[in-house]
Scaffold this active site. Structure first.
Site, mmCIF file in Angstrom:
data_model
loop_
_atom_site.group_PDB
_atom_site.id
_atom_site.type_symbol
_atom_site.label_atom_id
_atom_site.label_comp_id
_atom_site.label_asym_id
_atom_site.label_seq_id
_atom_site.Cartn_x
_atom_site.Cartn_y
_atom_site.Cartn_z
ATOM 1 N N HIS A 297 -14.438 -37.195 -21.252
ATOM 2 C CA HIS A 297 -13.767 -36.045 -21.878
ATOM 3 C C HIS A 297 -12.377 -35.849 -21.257
ATOM 4 O O HIS A 297 -11.391 -35.629 -21.980
ATOM 5 C CB HIS A 297 -14.631 -34.794 -21.689
ATOM 6 C CG HIS A 297 -13.924 -33.506 -21.927
ATOM 7 N ND1 HIS A 297 -13.576 -33.055 -23.186
ATOM 8 C CD2 HIS A 297 -13.488 -32.549 -21.056
ATOM 9 C CE1 HIS A 297 -12.963 -31.887 -23.074
ATOM 10 N NE2 HIS A 297 -12.889 -31.553 -21.792
ATOM 11 N N HIS A 302 -8.269 -34.992 -22.686
ATOM 12 C CA HIS A 302 -7.153 -34.224 -22.112
ATOM 13 C C HIS A 302 -5.919 -35.040 -21.737
ATOM 14 O O HIS A 302 -4.793 -34.592 -21.970
ATOM 15 C CB HIS A 302 -7.615 -33.500 -20.841
ATOM 16 C CG HIS A 302 -8.464 -32.300 -21.113
ATOM 17 N ND1 HIS A 302 -7.953 -31.150 -21.700
ATOM 18 C CD2 HIS A 302 -9.778 -32.054 -20.868
ATOM 19 C CE1 HIS A 302 -8.938 -30.251 -21.797
ATOM 20 N NE2 HIS A 302 -10.055 -30.775 -21.309
ATOM 21 N N GLU A 342 -9.038 -26.724 -26.092
ATOM 22 C CA GLU A 342 -10.275 -27.501 -26.211
ATOM 23 C C GLU A 342 -10.674 -27.756 -27.677
ATOM 24 O O GLU A 342 -11.135 -28.832 -28.005
ATOM 25 C CB GLU A 342 -11.443 -26.788 -25.500
ATOM 26 C CG GLU A 342 -11.317 -26.724 -23.977
ATOM 27 C CD GLU A 342 -11.550 -28.073 -23.266
ATOM 28 O OE1 GLU A 342 -11.836 -29.071 -23.943
ATOM 29 O OE2 GLU A 342 -11.410 -28.100 -22.038
ATOM 30 N N SER A 362 -12.770 -35.657 -27.935
ATOM 31 C CA SER A 362 -13.694 -36.494 -27.166
ATOM 32 C C SER A 362 -15.151 -36.327 -27.612
ATOM 33 O O SER A 362 -16.057 -36.736 -26.898
ATOM 34 C CB SER A 362 -13.562 -36.171 -25.677
ATOM 35 O OG SER A 362 -13.972 -34.846 -25.423
#
Ligand code: HBI
Ligand code: FE
Length: 440
Positions: A297, A302, A342, A362
């Protein structure tokens, strides 16, 4: 006749005082005193600004409050909003209207009292006790508090639940992360063949959706990272190399952390352009999803976004706003973080939704769901978005759509003005410190 005269004189005195009173009182206060009934117990906030010795005024105030039997439930001194050198006094107090009128009539005669602001009591007026926050990037060593939630030891829905070998490996990597200190090189982790295999599967699945489901910024930046060799399909990339790469682009750097951090700690690190990233890998039985943040992730979701200058700026600004914020402000900021960084979407020129958010980018299943017509989509508006509740174990009930990252940032800046702060925090990138600038 004598009595009438006397009454006249008293009324005259009172009316002079009342004029002085009105002169000193703000509009809210005048309105409050005019409209309240004397049967009401009024809970009011009174801010007194003085000229000269505020300590003297404070003593006089306390004496008057005591003589009038007015109950004080909060009192504080703080910098005067008009002049940094003076103090003002905020008193939260409760009594009847007539008592307040008497008190203020007396106060209005005080030469040292400059003005009085009177309002209905609002707890937000007080400045809550000072909350510690990091002042230098090295202080982030104290901002790595893990919240136990969604862990394979805790959560029966975690794909690694009950897998002792997996749990031990995760703990080992967290020990490495938790021993990290500011200035250390990022540890080089020797991942196992099984872990690399989980990466390969997750990478391949997400790569299929990249052209159709992710925003332009993501595509551009991950392509550059692949061209530079810091992200590869076949093995888990080195966080040390990734950090060096992102630092060159936006100044953001990675720092290992041992799991899901408290929102306050996680957001504080963003203020210093530091992204706290986990080291452990999701369970090999579920390469498409992990209930907690794992290294896949962090890297696939990110890292490419932190290499984008606008996303880096937006993230840091959320971080700066979080420093010294109250618990309820932290709650609102982490909700904004959640729904934009997010799980945010942007709307492309052709009307399709593309993911900005790392949690979406992700997660193979949710990425397709979010961009489809199935869930509801609302415009990203911090006033509204910050107050929504989010779902952290299922798909989101609603996704927020920004015109662009720039647009999200402008909206956030506007929203930030509603945060009441005695100081604003300004980042000094040369010293890696935050400096506090007094607003009053
Ligand atoms: N901790 N390690 C880690 N990674 C995150 O992405 C993260 C976190 N703690 C809180 C958090 N994200 C957000 O949900 C917001 O509360 C800031
Ligand atoms: Fe995340």
């Amino acid at each position: 006749r004598i009595r009438t005269k006397l009454r006249h004189r008293r009324e005259l005195e009172r009316s002079i005082s009342f004029k002085q009173l009105l002169f000193k009182l703000n509009d809210d206060g005048v309105e409050l005193l005019k409209t309240a009934s004397d049967l009401d117990q009024l809970r009011i906030s009174m801010i007194v600004n003085s000229v000269g010795e505020s300590l003297d005024v404070l003593m006089k105030l306390l004496k008057l409050f005591s003589e009038h039997h007015i109950q004080i439930f909060h009192i504080e001194t703080r910098p005067d909003s008009a002049s940094q050198d003076e103090l003002e006094i905020l008193v939260g107090c409760e009594s009847k209207k007539s008592t307040f009128v008497n008190l203020i009539t007396n106060l209005a005669d005080e030469k040292s009292v400059d003005r009085i602001a009177l309002r209905k009591w609002d707890a937000a007026e007080k400045i809550v006790e000072e909350i510690w926050f990091p002042k230098h990037a090295s202080d982030l060593d104290n901002c790595a508090h893990v919240v136990v939630k969604y862990e394979p030891t805790e959560d029966p829905k975690h794909p690694g639940y009950g897998d002792e070998k997996y749990i031990a490996r995760r703990a080992e990597l967290n020990r490495i992360a938790n021993s990290y200190k500011y200035g250390n090189p990022i540890p080089i982790v020797e991942y196992t063949e099984e872990e690399h295999d989980t990466w390969r599967q997750a990478y391949a699945m997400l790569k299929q959706l990249r052209p159709t489901h992710t925003c332009r910024e993501y595509q551009v930046n991950i392509q550059r990272m692949e061209d530079a060799g810091v992200i590869t399909p076949n093995e888990i990339p080195s966080l040390r190399d990734l950090s060096a790469y992102i630092q060159k682009r936006t100044g953001f750097e990675l720092r290992p952390c041992g799991g899901l951090l408290s929102a306050r700690d996680f957001l504080a690190s963003l203020a210093f352009r530091v992204f706290q990233a986990t080291l452990y890998v999701r369970h090999h039985s579920a390469p498409q999803h992990c209930p907690e943040p794992d290294v896949i992730h962090e890297i696939l979701g990110h890292c490419p976004m932190f290499a984008d200058p606008e996303m880096a700026q937006l993230s840091q600004e959320i971080g700066l706003l979080s420093l010294g914020a109250s618990d309820s402000e932290i709650e609102r900021l982490s909700t904004l973080y959640w729904f934009i960084i997010e799980f945010g979407l942007s709307k492309e020129a052709d009307g399709t939704f593309k993911a900005i958010g790392a949690g979406l980018i992700s997660a193979y299943g949710e990425l397709q769901h979010a961009c489809s017509d199935a869930p509801s989509h609302e415009p990203f508006d911090p006033e509204v978005t910050a107050l929504r509740t989010y779902e952290d174990s299922e798909y989101q009930p609603v996704y927020f759509v920004a015109e662009s990252i720039q647009d999200a940032m402008e909206r956030l800046r506007k929203y930030a003005k509603s945060f009441k702060r005695s100081v604003v925090t300004v980042y000094n990138p040369y010293a890696r410190t935050v400096e506090q600038v007094n607003r009053w």
